[in-house]
Write an enzyme that holds these catalytic residues in place. Structure first.
Site, PDB file in Angstrom:
ATOM      1  N   HIS A  66      -5.296  -3.402  -1.831  1.00 24.68           N
ATOM      2  CA  HIS A  66      -4.505  -2.258  -2.315  1.00 24.68           C
ATOM      3  C   HIS A  66      -3.618  -2.657  -3.502  1.00 24.68           C
ATOM      4  O   HIS A  66      -3.875  -2.232  -4.607  1.00 24.68           O
ATOM      5  CB  HIS A  66      -3.664  -1.580  -1.221  1.00 24.68           C
ATOM      6  CG  HIS A  66      -4.457  -1.184  -0.022  1.00 24.68           C
ATOM      7  ND1 HIS A  66      -5.523  -0.323  -0.101  1.00 24.68           N
ATOM      8  CD2 HIS A  66      -4.377  -1.555   1.297  1.00 24.68           C
ATOM      9  CE1 HIS A  66      -6.051  -0.167   1.111  1.00 24.68           C
ATOM     10  NE2 HIS A  66      -5.388  -0.907   1.965  1.00 24.68           N
ATOM     11  N   GLU A  93       0.831  -1.210   0.000  1.00 24.80           N
ATOM     12  CA  GLU A  93       0.000   0.000   0.000  1.00 24.80           C
ATOM     13  C   GLU A  93       0.863   1.256   0.000  1.00 24.80           C
ATOM     14  O   GLU A  93       0.506   2.259  -0.599  1.00 24.80           O
ATOM     15  CB  GLU A  93      -0.918  -0.021   1.228  1.00 24.80           C
ATOM     16  CG  GLU A  93      -1.841   1.178   1.329  1.00 24.80           C
ATOM     17  CD  GLU A  93      -2.717   1.139   2.573  1.00 24.80           C
ATOM     18  OE1 GLU A  93      -2.493   0.269   3.431  1.00 24.80           O
ATOM     19  OE2 GLU A  93      -3.629   1.981   2.669  1.00 24.80           O
ATOM     20  N   ASP A 121     -12.790   0.419   3.114  1.00 23.32           N
ATOM     21  CA  ASP A 121     -11.608   0.439   3.984  1.00 23.32           C
ATOM     22  C   ASP A 121     -11.783   1.306   5.240  1.00 23.32           C
ATOM     23  O   ASP A 121     -12.431   0.889   6.186  1.00 23.32           O
ATOM     24  CB  ASP A 121     -10.398   0.864   3.132  1.00 23.32           C
ATOM     25  CG  ASP A 121      -9.070   0.620   3.840  1.00 23.32           C
ATOM     26  OD1 ASP A 121      -9.085   0.277   5.027  1.00 23.32           O
ATOM     27  OD2 ASP A 121      -8.007   0.758   3.212  1.00 23.32           O
TER      28      ASP A 121
HETATM   29  C1  NGQ Z   1      -5.635  -1.018   8.991  1.00 21.70           C
HETATM   30  N1  NGQ Z   1      -5.461   0.467   7.104  1.00 21.70           N
HETATM   31  O1  NGQ Z   1      -5.375  -2.166   9.312  1.00 21.70           O
HETATM   32  O2  NGQ Z   1      -6.638  -0.407   9.384  1.00 21.70           O
HETATM   33  C2  NGQ Z   1      -4.713  -0.339   8.010  1.00 21.70           C
HETATM   34  C3  NGQ Z   1      -3.738   0.511   8.745  1.00 21.70           C
HETATM   35  C4  NGQ Z   1      -1.709  -0.907   8.845  1.00 21.70           C
HETATM   36  C5  NGQ Z   1      -5.001   0.633   5.867  1.00 21.70           C
HETATM   37  N2  NGQ Z   1      -3.938  -0.005   5.507  1.00 21.70           N
HETATM   38  C6  NGQ Z   1      -2.840  -0.273   9.602  1.00 21.70           C
HETATM   39  N3  NGQ Z   1      -5.611   1.426   5.034  1.00 21.70           N
HETATM   40  O3  NGQ Z   1      -1.815  -1.158   7.643  1.00 21.70           O
HETATM   41  O4  NGQ Z   1      -0.711  -1.170   9.489  1.00 21.70           O
HETATM   42 ZN    ZN Z   2      -7.510  -2.069   5.401  1.00 25.76          ZN
END
Ligand code: NGQ
Ligand code: ZN
Length: 453
Positions: A268, A234, A319
């Site tokens: 992603h 991502e 998301d």
């Molecule tokens: C999540 N969100 O798990 O909510 C993740 C952030 C991460 C996104 N990647 C936390 N959009 O990836 O470590």
């Molecule tokens: Zn996510």
């Protein structure tokens, strides 16, 4: 048996006129086009299938709009994540249920009829396991039950703070399990959804940052034929750290070390080389695109033209739920491409000249596949997940067929979504969820409490 009659409907085989759909026990039992309505049928102008939202962290709806303040000269995904962890650190089980219900109401009102809940908060505020390992899975199931949205619950395995098995940080304490605990969580999740019609449980190793290769193998071994979801590639920092750890990029590493196939959803896949894009398309896995969140978090732009040219399968997810909508995700997906390529109508390809149709069909197909739904769309034997659009809305004036989708996605300020049935149950009427007020009242109470805390 219930009957629905649409002047025009988008069936799996394409647009048809004068369509009668018969529904029993949540399933479509017959579709007849070119006929007449029967007495007692619900009559509507335009019918389209509900879409699967393949990636949601419902709790994040509670902080939507609260992370748009510049804190440092270098705000980024990683500084947003710190704020998100602080928010998680305050939410009780009740808060999580109430916020999820609000997110699901909003999803249904825009035309999503199923959600893939990538569920990773498992423990109490101090990080200790609840007496019931399925406590929070049950809260998600309760929010799905209360709102009617179809659920594919994806309990997340999370164990580390970074590549190479780094010990988790304190902000991650509510997420962390070992493999034994994770199998208990899967069992508890299956029990939590057992009473929910049409619900499924899949698996979700959080990311290559949060699992070691050995843990990934062990999690994947539990999957059977069910869905496997993982966040991947991502952010560029994630790619750089992966290369520093193993000499390979995340997608490259995954294709070399895991049996990636149609069961998988790679969420992603933003930073992919053309070779990785081809491997992703060839694998049959779904690219889980979350265009609004990816824009909000400054992730980057998916290489859609290359993926399209290899007939890759994509779906859409909301998301972070910073903004929830079928049309806004699809529009953002196309607009990101237009801005990057300085071109128009990028996603439309092959025989499908309508961009709206290409986006909608893609999301329908990929979303169903990713959430383990074998018959997506309006088809006999499939779930009666149906959305009616208001043919009287100004944005749809004089439109028929694919022009309806183009104008809904690109030209409608006010949502033309009128009614929504999830597995035959009418949950949205006149654009409003039937429990909207009650759910919103609880949501306001929970958020006001969290902001005061
Ligand atoms: C999540 N969100 O798990 O909510 C993740 C952030 C991460 C996104 N990647 C936390 N959009 O990836 O470590
Ligand atoms: Zn996510």
């Amino acid at each position: 048996m219930a009957g629905f009659f649409f002047d025009e409907a988008l069936l799996t085989r394409g647009w048809a006129r004068d369509v009668r759909i018969a529904v029993e026990a949540g399933l479509i039992v017959s579709i007849v086009s070119g006929g007449a309505a029967e007495p007692g049928d619900e009559r509507h102008g335009i019918g389209v299938p509900g879409i699967a939202n393949l990636h949601s962290h419902a709790f994040q709806r509670g902080m939507a709009g609260l992370a748009e303040i510049r804190a440092t000269s270098a705000d980024s995904f990683w500084t947003w994540r710190e704020l998100m962890y602080r928010f998680v650190g305050r939410m009780t089980a009740d808060d999580i249920e109430v916020v999820a219900a609000q997110a699901y109401v909003e999803m249904l009102e825009t035309g999503f009829t199923r959600v893939g809940e990538f569920h990773y908060i498992h423990h109490d505020l101090t990080g200790d396991p609840y007496a019931n390992p399925g406590e929070l899975a049950e809260r998600i199931a309760a929010a799905s039950q209360a709102t009617g949205i179809g659920l594919t619950l994806l309990p997340v395995f999370y164990a580390h703070a970074g590549f190479g098995g780094r010990a988790p940080a304190s902000g991650q304490r509510r997420f962390v399990n070992d493999l034994d605990r994770y199998s208990q969580l899967i069992e508890a999740s299956r029990r939590a959804v057992a009473g929910l019609e049409g619900a499924l449980v899949g698996l979700a190793p959080h990311s290559l940052r949060a699992v070691t290769p050995r843990e990934l193998d062990a999690v994947v071994a539990l999957a059977g034929a069910g869905p496997i979801h993982i966040h991947i590639a991502e952010q560029t920092r994630e790619v750089d750290e992966c290369i520093a750890w193993c000499g390979q990029r995340p997608l490259q590493w995954l294709f070399d070390h895991a049996p990636v196939d149609r069961r998988w959803c790679l969420v992603h896949a933003t930073h992919a080389t053309p070779m990785e894009i081809r491997a992703l398309a060839d694998s049959g896995a779904v690219a889980g695109l979350c265009p609004v969140t990816e824009a909000n978090l400054g992730d980057g732009t998916f290489n859609a033209p290359e993926f399209n040219s290899q007939n890759g399968v994509f779906g859409i997810g909301t998301d972070s739920n910073v903004l929830i909508g079928v049309s806004c995700e699809l529009r953002q997906l196309e607009y990101a491409q237009r801005l990057a390529l300085m071109a128009r109508n990028v996603i439309a390809s092959g025989d499908t000249t309508s961009t709206g149709r290409a986006l909608f069909d893609g999301a329908l197909r990929g979303g169903s596949q990713a959430l383990g739904v074998t018959r997506g769309g309006l088809t006999e034997g499939g779930f009666a997940d149906i959305v009616s659009l208001d043919a009287e809305s100004a944005a749809l004036a004089g439109r028929c067929g694919d022009a309806i989708l183009d104008s809904w996605i690109f030209g409608a300020n006010r949502s033309p979504v009128d009614c929504v049935w999830a597995r035959g149950r009418k949950v949205v009427k006149d654009g409003r969820h039937v429990s909207r007020e009650r759910v919103a009242r609880r949501f306001r109470g929970a958020i006001e409490g969290l902001l005061l805390a």
